[in-house]
Every structure is written in structure tokens, then in C-alpha cells.
Design a protein around this motif. Structure first.
Motif, PDB file in Angstrom:
ATOM      1  N   SER A  40      39.898  48.911  40.898  1.00  0.00           N
ATOM      2  CA  SER A  40      39.931  47.597  41.546  1.00  0.00           C
ATOM      3  C   SER A  40      38.608  46.871  41.381  1.00  0.00           C
ATOM      4  CB  SER A  40      40.262  47.758  43.035  1.00  0.00           C
ATOM      5  OG  SER A  40      41.540  48.332  43.217  1.00  0.00           O
ATOM      6  N   THR A  41      37.503  47.613  41.455  1.00  0.00           N
ATOM      7  CA  THR A  41      36.194  46.988  41.261  1.00  0.00           C
ATOM      8  C   THR A  41      36.097  46.357  39.883  1.00  0.00           C
ATOM      9  OG1 THR A  41      35.163  48.583  42.762  1.00  0.00           O
ATOM     10  CG2 THR A  41      33.711  47.409  41.246  1.00  0.00           C
ATOM     11  N   ARG A  42      36.533  47.090  38.888  1.00  0.00           N
ATOM     12  CA  ARG A  42      36.488  46.565  37.517  1.00  0.00           C
ATOM     13  C   ARG A  42      37.439  45.384  37.350  1.00  0.00           C
ATOM     14  NH1 ARG A  42      34.597  48.406  32.749  1.00  0.00           N
ATOM     15  NH2 ARG A  42      35.645  47.720  30.841  1.00  0.00           N
ATOM     16  N   LEU A  43      38.642  45.521  37.928  1.00  0.00           N
ATOM     17  CA  LEU A  43      39.621  44.437  37.808  1.00  0.00           C
ATOM     18  C   LEU A  43      39.160  43.196  38.557  1.00  0.00           C
ATOM     19  CD1 LEU A  43      42.379  43.503  36.808  1.00  0.00           C
ATOM     20  CD2 LEU A  43      43.400  44.497  38.868  1.00  0.00           C
ATOM     21  N   ALA A  44      38.623  43.389  39.780  1.00  0.00           N
ATOM     22  CA  ALA A  44      38.146  42.249  40.560  1.00  0.00           C
ATOM     23  C   ALA A  44      36.995  41.556  39.855  1.00  0.00           C
ATOM     24  CB  ALA A  44      37.705  42.727  41.949  1.00  0.00           C
ATOM     25  N   LEU A  75      42.907  47.070  50.134  1.00  0.00           N
ATOM     26  CA  LEU A  75      43.833  47.026  51.261  1.00  0.00           C
ATOM     27  C   LEU A  75      45.253  47.329  50.800  1.00  0.00           C
ATOM     28  CD1 LEU A  75      44.361  46.418  54.249  1.00  0.00           C
ATOM     29  CD2 LEU A  75      44.608  44.016  53.635  1.00  0.00           C
ATOM     30  N   LEU A  76      45.662  46.680  49.698  1.00  0.00           N
ATOM     31  CA  LEU A  76      47.013  46.922  49.187  1.00  0.00           C
ATOM     32  C   LEU A  76      47.167  48.366  48.712  1.00  0.00           C
ATOM     33  CD1 LEU A  76      47.618  43.626  47.168  1.00  0.00           C
ATOM     34  CD2 LEU A  76      48.607  44.269  49.362  1.00  0.00           C
ATOM     35  N   THR A  77      46.139  48.881  48.057  1.00  0.00           N
ATOM     36  CA  THR A  77      46.196  50.267  47.580  1.00  0.00           C
ATOM     37  C   THR A  77      46.283  51.235  48.755  1.00  0.00           C
ATOM     38  OG1 THR A  77      44.921  49.692  45.614  1.00  0.00           O
ATOM     39  CG2 THR A  77      45.007  52.011  46.238  1.00  0.00           C
ATOM     40  N   THR A  78      45.415  51.024  49.760  1.00  0.00           N
ATOM     41  CA  THR A  78      45.413  51.912  50.933  1.00  0.00           C
ATOM     42  C   THR A  78      46.734  51.832  51.671  1.00  0.00           C
ATOM     43  OG1 THR A  78      43.020  51.594  51.151  1.00  0.00           O
ATOM     44  CG2 THR A  78      44.199  52.480  53.053  1.00  0.00           C
ATOM     45  N   LEU A  79      47.228  50.615  51.835  1.00  0.00           N
ATOM     46  CA  LEU A  79      48.506  50.448  52.532  1.00  0.00           C
ATOM     47  C   LEU A  79      49.637  51.125  51.774  1.00  0.00           C
ATOM     48  CD1 LEU A  79      50.088  49.157  54.862  1.00  0.00           C
ATOM     49  CD2 LEU A  79      50.317  47.100  53.463  1.00  0.00           C
ATOM     50  N   GLY A  80      49.683  50.894  50.456  1.00  0.00           N
ATOM     51  CA  GLY A  80      50.761  51.482  49.659  1.00  0.00           C
ATOM     52  C   GLY A  80      50.709  52.996  49.629  1.00  0.00           C
ATOM     53  N   LYS A  90      26.590  36.864  39.380  1.00  0.00           N
ATOM     54  CA  LYS A  90      26.276  37.881  40.372  1.00  0.00           C
ATOM     55  C   LYS A  90      27.532  38.219  41.166  1.00  0.00           C
ATOM     56  CE  LYS A  90      21.529  36.247  40.913  1.00  0.00           C
ATOM     57  NZ  LYS A  90      20.523  35.731  41.868  1.00  0.00           N
ATOM     58  N   LEU A  91      27.468  39.328  41.888  1.00  0.00           N
ATOM     59  CA  LEU A  91      28.560  39.712  42.772  1.00  0.00           C
ATOM     60  C   LEU A  91      28.723  38.631  43.822  1.00  0.00           C
ATOM     61  CD1 LEU A  91      30.516  42.070  43.215  1.00  0.00           C
ATOM     62  CD2 LEU A  91      28.941  42.946  44.928  1.00  0.00           C
ATOM     63  N   ASN A  92      29.905  38.175  44.067  1.00  0.00           N
ATOM     64  CA  ASN A  92      30.108  37.002  44.906  1.00  0.00           C
ATOM     65  C   ASN A  92      31.242  37.233  45.867  1.00  0.00           C
ATOM     66  OD1 ASN A  92      32.667  36.087  43.398  1.00  0.00           O
ATOM     67  ND2 ASN A  92      31.136  36.361  41.804  1.00  0.00           N
ATOM     68  N   THR A  93      31.503  36.229  46.680  1.00  0.00           N
ATOM     69  CA  THR A  93      32.540  36.363  47.694  1.00  0.00           C
ATOM     70  C   THR A  93      33.923  36.479  47.074  1.00  0.00           C
ATOM     71  OG1 THR A  93      32.620  33.948  47.847  1.00  0.00           O
ATOM     72  CG2 THR A  93      31.192  35.107  49.410  1.00  0.00           C
ATOM     73  N   ILE A  94      34.137  35.845  45.924  1.00  0.00           N
ATOM     74  CA  ILE A  94      35.436  35.983  45.268  1.00  0.00           C
ATOM     75  C   ILE A  94      35.653  37.430  44.859  1.00  0.00           C
ATOM     76  CG2 ILE A  94      36.777  35.304  43.246  1.00  0.00           C
ATOM     77  CD1 ILE A  94      35.421  32.627  43.310  1.00  0.00           C
ATOM     78  N   HIS A  95      34.623  38.033  44.291  1.00  0.00           N
ATOM     79  CA  HIS A  95      34.724  39.451  43.912  1.00  0.00           C
ATOM     80  C   HIS A  95      34.991  40.310  45.127  1.00  0.00           C
ATOM     81  CE1 HIS A  95      33.025  43.475  43.181  1.00  0.00           C
ATOM     82  NE2 HIS A  95      33.507  43.324  41.969  1.00  0.00           N
ATOM     83  N   ALA A  96      34.269  40.049  46.230  1.00  0.00           N
ATOM     84  CA  ALA A  96      34.447  40.852  47.443  1.00  0.00           C
ATOM     85  C   ALA A  96      35.854  40.695  48.008  1.00  0.00           C
ATOM     86  CB  ALA A  96      33.408  40.442  48.489  1.00  0.00           C
ATOM     87  N   LYS A  97      36.357  39.459  48.003  1.00  0.00           N
ATOM     88  CA  LYS A  97      37.708  39.222  48.532  1.00  0.00           C
ATOM     89  C   LYS A  97      38.768  39.883  47.661  1.00  0.00           C
ATOM     90  CE  LYS A  97      36.661  34.893  50.937  1.00  0.00           C
ATOM     91  NZ  LYS A  97      36.911  33.448  50.998  1.00  0.00           N
ATOM     92  N   LEU A  98      38.611  39.762  46.349  1.00  0.00           N
ATOM     93  CA  LEU A  98      39.576  40.409  45.459  1.00  0.00           C
ATOM     94  C   LEU A  98      39.530  41.918  45.624  1.00  0.00           C
ATOM     95  CD1 LEU A  98      39.105  38.334  42.183  1.00  0.00           C
ATOM     96  CD2 LEU A  98      41.113  38.366  43.654  1.00  0.00           C
ATOM     97  N   LEU A  99      38.303  42.474  45.700  1.00  0.00           N
ATOM     98  CA  LEU A  99      38.175  43.916  45.859  1.00  0.00           C
ATOM     99  C   LEU A  99      38.777  44.372  47.181  1.00  0.00           C
ATOM    100  CD1 LEU A  99      37.107  46.606  44.856  1.00  0.00           C
ATOM    101  CD2 LEU A  99      34.888  46.050  45.872  1.00  0.00           C
TER     102      LEU A  99
END
Length: 470
Positions: free
Chosen positions: A193-197, A23-28, A9-18
């Protein structure tokens, strides 16, 4: 072994990676957009400044021609022609700072032109340019004030300003275009990012659930997935751990069964003997003495078993503290032979010792215990009137000790298990041992960073080889 793959299931690791990816994408992208916007704004402003400089350079030459001959009408015509009330304001002053001509009729309201940005500096023969508010509005304007000179003589000052409204409108369009592009990029990156995470978090979650199952006692499961990266190696290690835990669990069950068997036999014998004594055997002196001897033997056997179990447990747990001192191999062999000599004489077994004088560092009592256990095993399986051969020599950086008997040898199928707990080649367990001696010897030798192996030739005896570092 069975394949096992839990539902993820969708989990905290997925949420943190996403969240990290976004964040990195928006910042860049924000930094890149800011740089682009700043570059566009700088380009627009530089373009307008260059245009303003070119215009004022050309107009100052024309104004100098008119001022040199004091033709104020020509100055008026020049100002009216190139000045536009809404966008461009053009003013010409004499050398005292008095307004001679302007394109803005409202300039008559100004009483002190020295306070107008750029006028005073130009009168000091210093050209000035910059951005300021309009004299009669709050809009931003780009201005330039330059002295009008001819042949080194100051004839007056020309000040031109243009509104930045058009530039700002153009820049606003650029801003919206960049922001729209930025939003589209962030959206696309969010999907990627969703797919990668998910691709990264899914195997981690699978491994976490797999570890939880291992922790709850489901040993032997196999983790099935292929990522072709370091996660594959981690999955392989988890599978090996699962197999090892399953093996250890099986060994534990066998160990408990063996312990139960070994403990039950002497206790049952004692109980049966006591019941017999209660039933009247106590009245017959000869039978009573034999029964008491049986009870004594079984208690000694039980005591030795408990002692060996505790000893083995301490060795496996690593809580036994080994003394570190120089020990003579020859001295240990002589002590072991002296301790077993009465038993060997009773069985008609002789011993032949050929050990060179070697010194190792270790615990002498523990090493003696290991040698005694191996020697006891050799005596137990030796034929009557046979010999036990003990040799010791140096091989490289190791001391090698060999103990060989002349018994029936060890069957090939038994060799891989000979050092296991409670393992015995006597299926009926009618021997004197409990199957712990060789296991204890192995743990002691390994605690001294050494190795112990067994080899055998059918009907010619078995050889146990102990290697210890010098």
C-alpha cells in the motif's frame, strides 16, 4: 518552453491513500479471519457433538440391556469403564430421576438432579444437548441427556458431558495461527500500500506544485512524466493550459505595449502642439488655427481609441448584453452603406450590393458595428476609383455575408494575425486606424455564434466572409 519536474515529499494525499488502503486491508482481513475462526470453532463443536451423540447412542443401548434385567452392577461397570473423572462424566438415572451410577464421586453432594440441565427434559422422553458450566467447576462442558428406552418403555436417563478444555486449547492455537497470519498479511499489504499510495500521490503532488507555479506566474513550463493512465491526460491538459497562459501573457504584454504606443502618440502630438503655441505660434492666426485643428484631431483619435478599448474589453469579458431580435441582413447592409457613402464618394469608390433578404436573430447595433468595421477596412485598403462588392446569401442554416475590395490584398504572412488586437499591415502605423476594428468585429460575430474569416489574392483585393446562424 522548458522541462520541469519538482521534488516530491510525503504529503497528506499519500497519508490519506495509505490510511485508506490499510483500513480496507485490515477490515477485509479481519472479517476473513473472523469468518475462518468462526468456521473452525463451529467445526470443532460440531465434531464433538457428533462424537457425543454416537457415544451416548451406543451406551444407551448397553444401559438399556442392563436396566431391562435390573442388573445395576452391570450399569456401574459400564459407567466406570466409559467415564473419565477429568474429561468425561457419565451418569445414569432411573425413570424417577434417582442417580443409579456416576463416574464422578462428587455427585453424592447433589440433592436435586431435576435442576441439572437436561435431566428433566430426558425424563419427559426428550433428548437434550447443549453447553453448560460444570457442576463442581466453572469450566464449559458440552453435554447430552437422552432417555433410555426399550420397546417404548422409559427405563431411565443417560447423561454424558465432556470438558471443552481440549477443544478450547486447540482453538486457541488456531486463533494464534490465524492472528499471526493476519499480522503478516497486514504487514505485507502495508508495504504494498505504501508503494501504491506513493505511485498515485506522487503525480498528483507534482501536478499540484505545477499548478502552484502556474498560479505564481511561471507560464510555459512543461510537466514531464508518463503514467499511461488518466493522469497523462490531466498532465497534457495542464501543459496545454500552461502554453495557453504563456501565450495569453505574451499577448497581454504586446497589448500593453501597443496601448502605450497608441496612447503616447496622440498625447505627444498634443503636448508638442501646445508647447509650440506657448512659444509664439499663437500670435500667427493661420498657424494657430492649424495647431488647434491638430489638437482637435488628436483628441478625437484618442477618444475613439479609448472607446474601442472599452468596447473590446467588454466584449472579451462577456459583460456586454446583446439584444435578441429579428434583424434583416439587407437592412443592415443598407445602413452601413449609407453611413460610409460620403467617404466613398470623396475617395471615388463605388459599392455594388447583391444581398438576398435574410433574417437572423441578434443585436442589430452590434452587428452593424461589425459590418461597419469590416467595410471601413475595405474602403481604407481600396484603390482610388475602385469598387467594393457586398454580397449576401443563404448557405445551409447560415447567412453568409461577403465584403470584397479591389486593393493590394493582404500578405499571406499577415492573414493569420489580421483579427488580432492592434495588428496592422502598416508597420509605421501611419494609417487612420488603430488596429482594433477587425478585432472588435470578430468578437461581435463570435458573440452571435458566428465566424469571420479573411482571404486574399495578391493585387486583386481581400475578401472578408461573415457567417451567422439563421
Amino acid at each position: 518552453m522548458k522541462g520541469w519536474l519538482p521534488r516530491v515529499k510525503l504529503n497528506t494525499i499519500h497519508a490519506k491513500l495509505l490510511a485508506t488502503y490499510l483500513l480496507l486491508t485490515t477490515l477485509g482481513t479481519s472479517l476473513m479471519a473472523s469468518y475462518i475462526l468462526w468456521s473452525f470453532y463451529a467445526y470443532f463443536m460440531q465434531t464433538r457433538q457428533v462424537d457425543l451423540e454416537n457415544w451416548t447412542t451406543a451406551l444407551s443401548e448397553s444401559a438399556a440391556d442392563a436396566l431391562q434385567v435390573k442388573n445395576l452392577q452391570r450399569v456401574e461397570v459400564l459407567v466406570k469403564r466409559y467415564g473419565a473423572p477429568q474429561t468425561i462424566t457419565l451418569r445414569i438415572f432411573n425413570q424417577q430421576g434417582r442417580l443409579l451410577a456416576t463416574s464422578d464421586p462428587r455427585d453424592k453432594q447433589v440433592t436435586d438432579w431435576y435442576k441439572v440441565p437436561g435431566v428433566w427434559e430426558a425424563l419427559q422422553n426428550r433428548p437434550v444437548q447443549g453447553i453448560t458450566k460444570g457442576l463442581f467447576s466453572t469450566e464449559d462442558r458440552l453435554y447430552i441427556a437422552r432417555p433410555i428406552s426399550r420397546d417404548g418403555q422409559l427405563l431411565g436417563v443417560l447423561r454424558m458431558s465432556i470438558t471443552l478444555e481440549q477443544v478450547q486449547r486447540q482453538f486457541t492455537k488456531v486463533i494464534w495461527s490465524v492472528l499471526g497470519t493476519l499480522a503478516m498479511i497486514i504487514l505485507i499489504c502495508a508495504l504494498i500500500s505504501t508503494r501504491l499510495a506513493r505511485s498515485l500521490s506522487k503525480p498528483i503532488e507534482v501536478m499540484r506544485n505545477f499548478a502552484i507555479r502556474l498560479g505564481s506566474g511561471h507560464f510555459g513550463d512543461i510537466l514531464l512524466f508518463h503514467e499511461n493512465n488518466e493522469l497523462d491526460q490531466l498532465a497534457a491538459e495542464l501543459n496545454r493550459m500552461s502554453e495557453r497562459l504563456a501565450s495569453l501573457d505574451q499577448e497581454r504584454r504586446v497589448f500593453l505595449a501597443n496601448v502605450s504606443h497608441e496612447l503616447r502618440t496622440p498625447i505627444s502630438n498634443v503636448q508638442v502642439t501646445i508647447d509650440a503655441l506657448k512659444s509664439g505660434a499663437y500670435e500667427e492666426p493661420q498657424l494657430r488655427d492649424r495647431f488647434f485643428q491638430t489638437i482637435s484631431n488628436e483628441i478625437k483619435r484618442l477618444s475613439q481609441l479609448i472607446h474601442d478599448l472599452l468596447d473590446l474589453g467588454r466584449l472579451e469579458a462577456g459583460v456586454t448584453q446583446l439584444e435578441q431580435q429579428m434583424v434583416s441582413i439587407r437592412g443592415l447592409i443598407h445602413r452601413a452603406v449609407n453611413a460610409t457613402e460620403p467617404r466613398m464618394q470623396a475617395l471615388g469608390i463605388s459599392v455594388q450590393v447583391n444581398v438576398v433578404d435574410l433574417a437572423i436573430e441578434g443585436d442589430p447595433e452590434r452587428l452593424l458595428q461589425a459590418i461597419l468595421n469590416v467595410l471601413d477596412n475595405a474602403i481604407k485598403h481600396s484603390a482610388p476609383n475602385s469598387q467594393v462588392f457586398i454580397s449576401g446569401y443563404k448557405q445551409g442554416k447560415q447567412a453568409v455575408l461577403e465584403i470584397r475590395d479591389q486593393g493590394q490584398g493582404i500578405h499571406e504572412s499577415d492573414l493569420p494575425h489580421i483579427f488580432e488586437q492592434f495588428y496592422t499591415t502598416d508597420p509605421s502605423r501611419k494609417g487612420n486606424g488603430n488596429g482594433l476594428g477587425l478585432a472588435i468585429a470578430k468578437r461581435i460575430v463570435e458573440a452571435h455564434q458566428g465566424t469571420i474569416t479573411a482571404s486574399s489574392v495578391a493585387n486583386q483585393g481581400a475578401t472578408f466572409t461573415i457567417c451567422l446562424p439563421l
